[in-house]
Design an enzyme around this catalytic site. Structure first.
Site, PDB file in Angstrom:
ATOM      1  N   LYS A  73     -46.497  57.460 -66.672  1.00 49.96           N
ATOM      2  CA  LYS A  73     -46.416  58.137 -67.987  1.00 49.96           C
ATOM      3  C   LYS A  73     -45.232  57.607 -68.794  1.00 49.96           C
ATOM      4  CE  LYS A  73     -50.058  60.606 -67.512  1.00 49.96           C
ATOM      5  NZ  LYS A  73     -51.263  60.221 -68.250  1.00 49.96           N
ATOM      6  N   TYR A  90     -46.856  58.222 -60.204  1.00 49.50           N
ATOM      7  CA  TYR A  90     -47.644  58.846 -61.276  1.00 49.50           C
ATOM      8  C   TYR A  90     -46.759  59.125 -62.490  1.00 49.50           C
ATOM      9  CZ  TYR A  90     -49.661  62.542 -64.115  1.00 49.50           C
ATOM     10  OH  TYR A  90     -50.085  63.290 -65.197  1.00 49.50           O
ATOM     11  N   ASN A 103     -65.240  56.904 -65.936  1.00 46.48           N
ATOM     12  CA  ASN A 103     -65.854  56.252 -64.768  1.00 46.48           C
ATOM     13  C   ASN A 103     -66.238  57.274 -63.696  1.00 46.48           C
ATOM     14  OD1 ASN A 103     -63.403  56.958 -63.684  1.00 46.48           O
ATOM     15  ND2 ASN A 103     -62.818  54.896 -63.024  1.00 46.48           N
ATOM     16  N   GLY A 148     -63.350  64.819 -67.730  1.00 46.75           N
ATOM     17  CA  GLY A 148     -62.332  65.486 -66.906  1.00 46.75           C
ATOM     18  C   GLY A 148     -61.941  66.848 -67.468  1.00 46.75           C
ATOM     19  N   PHE A 187     -47.121  70.479 -70.661  1.00 49.20           N
ATOM     20  CA  PHE A 187     -46.453  71.180 -69.569  1.00 49.20           C
ATOM     21  C   PHE A 187     -47.535  71.495 -68.518  1.00 49.20           C
ATOM     22  CE2 PHE A 187     -41.942  71.323 -70.546  1.00 49.20           C
ATOM     23  CZ  PHE A 187     -42.000  70.495 -71.657  1.00 49.20           C
ATOM     24  N   ASN A 188     -47.733  72.709 -68.067  1.00 46.73           N
ATOM     25  CA  ASN A 188     -48.706  72.900 -66.976  1.00 46.73           C
ATOM     26  C   ASN A 188     -50.018  73.504 -67.490  1.00 46.73           C
ATOM     27  OD1 ASN A 188     -46.116  72.521 -65.620  1.00 46.73           O
ATOM     28  ND2 ASN A 188     -47.235  73.060 -63.764  1.00 46.73           N
ATOM     29  N   SER A 242     -64.505  58.953 -61.731  1.00 43.57           N
ATOM     30  CA  SER A 242     -63.773  58.848 -60.460  1.00 43.57           C
ATOM     31  C   SER A 242     -63.185  60.198 -60.059  1.00 43.57           C
ATOM     32  CB  SER A 242     -62.657  57.801 -60.567  1.00 43.57           C
ATOM     33  OG  SER A 242     -61.766  58.138 -61.612  1.00 43.57           O
ATOM     34  N   SER A 291     -46.758  63.710 -70.200  1.00 43.20           N
ATOM     35  CA  SER A 291     -46.488  64.846 -69.313  1.00 43.20           C
ATOM     36  C   SER A 291     -45.006  65.217 -69.337  1.00 43.20           C
ATOM     37  CB  SER A 291     -46.884  64.451 -67.889  1.00 43.20           C
ATOM     38  OG  SER A 291     -46.393  65.384 -66.958  1.00 43.20           O
ATOM     39  N   ARG A 293     -42.290  77.350 -64.336  1.00 40.94           N
ATOM     40  CA  ARG A 293     -43.021  76.354 -65.127  1.00 40.94           C
ATOM     41  C   ARG A 293     -43.506  77.000 -66.421  1.00 40.94           C
ATOM     42  NH1 ARG A 293     -41.196  73.940 -61.592  1.00 40.94           N
ATOM     43  NH2 ARG A 293     -42.108  72.405 -60.166  1.00 40.94           N
TER      44      ARG A 293
END
Ligand code: NAD
Ligand code: UD1
Length: 341
Positions: free
Chosen positions: A156, A152, A34, A12, A181-182, A36, A127, A234
């Protein structure tokens, strides 16, 4: 002998950037994913950047038996970095059980095997979503967790509690939870980057896809917030900076430097930028005018949040180095290279 690190979700976005940093620091990397929400071709990018090949196994961490079999074969793993999770806020609202099952089921399977193998060290992807809209800014690790705005976000919060409870019952396990953070941007080589499936939910891939002509127009969600220019704020952190923090965290565990069995760190730059700041930075570095328009607020958005990253700076000796413009350029370069522009 190099240490063996298991990276779940290593194909990822953040996982692949972390795998690169680990290989460059001579760790032996074992990826399970996996696929996904990622594509196997990412492995080629990792190999091109590092000249090294991580071990890869396609595995669904929710599959208890498959995870047990994996650990039977790889019982000499030294530490685990657990990225694997589903991360779409909207999808989690529509299909909460999928999120609880995937994100918590995989963590439980992982921890069970860590217990039976007496595997000591875990780094977990958390997160800033767990802070909600903080009462004080910048927000530090002591701030109270707020009621999650989505399933979601709840996974966390619950995951951190599961890890803490597991450590309390098994004191040989030590974990570091990293609250991102972002994360934005991509590796400077443009050989790996952010590859959202379908229409992006997050700001930066939407910006670059709009500039690339794949999306018609960026919608800026709200310009009536109580911020300097009315748009949300952000803390945007470069993904390579973020990846490097994982190497620091793993070393801290392996070298037994942790002060507590469960440590938590904010990973951010400590600076807040508005949506318009991000757009301006993009326009400057890409020399392109972005087609955007203001629309109504997105439900569930917090108005403003940015990190107090002092603890990570002091205790980990880690600091975000890369600025917003360089990061936006990396995101744009990746988009151009990926689309063949
Ligand atoms: P990503 O979707 O790009 O990567 C997650 C990877 O995990 C994917 O490759 C996916 O295929 C894999 N995966 C998911 N479920 C799995 C399962 N059951 N078994 C095996 N593999 C599985 O997401 P990312 O942005 O790289 O996020 C990594 C982690 O960081 C996640 O835990 C996410 O919640 C967390 N996080 C991300 C952000 C962000 O903005 N990207 C912010 C805060 C926290
Ligand atoms: C979102 C999630 C958060 C998750 C994080 C990482 C929500 C409410 N929060 O955070 O839980 O941890 O992603 O995956 O979804 N924006 C626009 N137009 C767009 C997209 C975004 O104006 O098309 C704005 C948003 O209103 C926000 C900012 O850009 O102010 C950043 O948005 P985004 O990238 O989605 O991240 P977060 O909302 O911070």
């Amino acid at each position: 002998m190099s240490k063996k690190i298991l990276v779940t979700g290593g194909i990822g976005y953040i996982g692949s950037h972390t795998v690169v940093e680990l290989l460059q620091q001579n760790f032996e990397v074992f990826i399970v994913d996996n696929l996904s929400n990622s594509h196997i071709s990412v492995l080629e990018g990792i190999e091109k950047i590092t000249g090294k090949k991580p071990h890869f196994t396609k595995l669904d961490l929710v599959n208890k038996l498959a995870v047990e079999q994996y650990f039977t074969k790889h019982h000499d793993i030294d530490a685990v970095i657990h990225f694997a999770a589903l991360k779409s806020v909207n999808e989690s609202v529509a299909e909460p059980l999928k999120y609880y099952q995937n994100n918590l089921g995989s963590l439980i399977n992982l921890l069970s095997n860590m217990i039976s193998l007496k595997l000591n060290y875990l780094v977990f992807s958390s997160s800033c979503t767990i802070y909600g809209q903080p009462d004080r800014l910048p927000v530090n690790e002591e701030a109270p967790k707020k009621t999650p705005l989505s399933p979601y976000g709840n996974t966390k919060q619950i995951a951190e509690e599961i890890i803490l409870d597991t450590i309390n019952a098994n004191d040989f396990i030590k974990a570091i939870s990293l609250r991102y953070f972002n994360p934005i941007g991509s590796h400077p080589s443009s050989l790996i980057g952010e590859l959202p499936l379908g229409i992006p939910n997050n700001l930066v891939p939407y910006v670059t896809q709009t500039a690339a002509g794949i999306r018609q127009q960026l919608k800026v969600y709200g310009n009536d917030y109580n911020t300097s220019d009315g748009t949300c704020i952000r803390d945007y952190i470069n993904v390579v900076d973020l990846a490097k923090a994982h190497v620091v965290a793993v070393n801290r565990l392996l070298e037994n430097k942790t002060k507590e069995n469960f440590e938590v760190f904010n990973l951010g730059t400590g600076k807040g930028y508005s949506v318009l700041d991000v757009i301006k930075a993009f326009e400057k570095v890409s020399k392109k005018k972005l087609n955007y328009a203001f629309t109504e607020r997105r439900s569930g958005d917090v108005e403003q949040v940015w990190a107090d990253a002092t603890k990570a700076n002091k205790v980990l000796g880690w600091k975000a180095e890369i600025g917003l413009e360089e990061t936006m350029l990396s995101a744009w370069n990746w988009e151009k290279k990926y689309r063949g522009i």
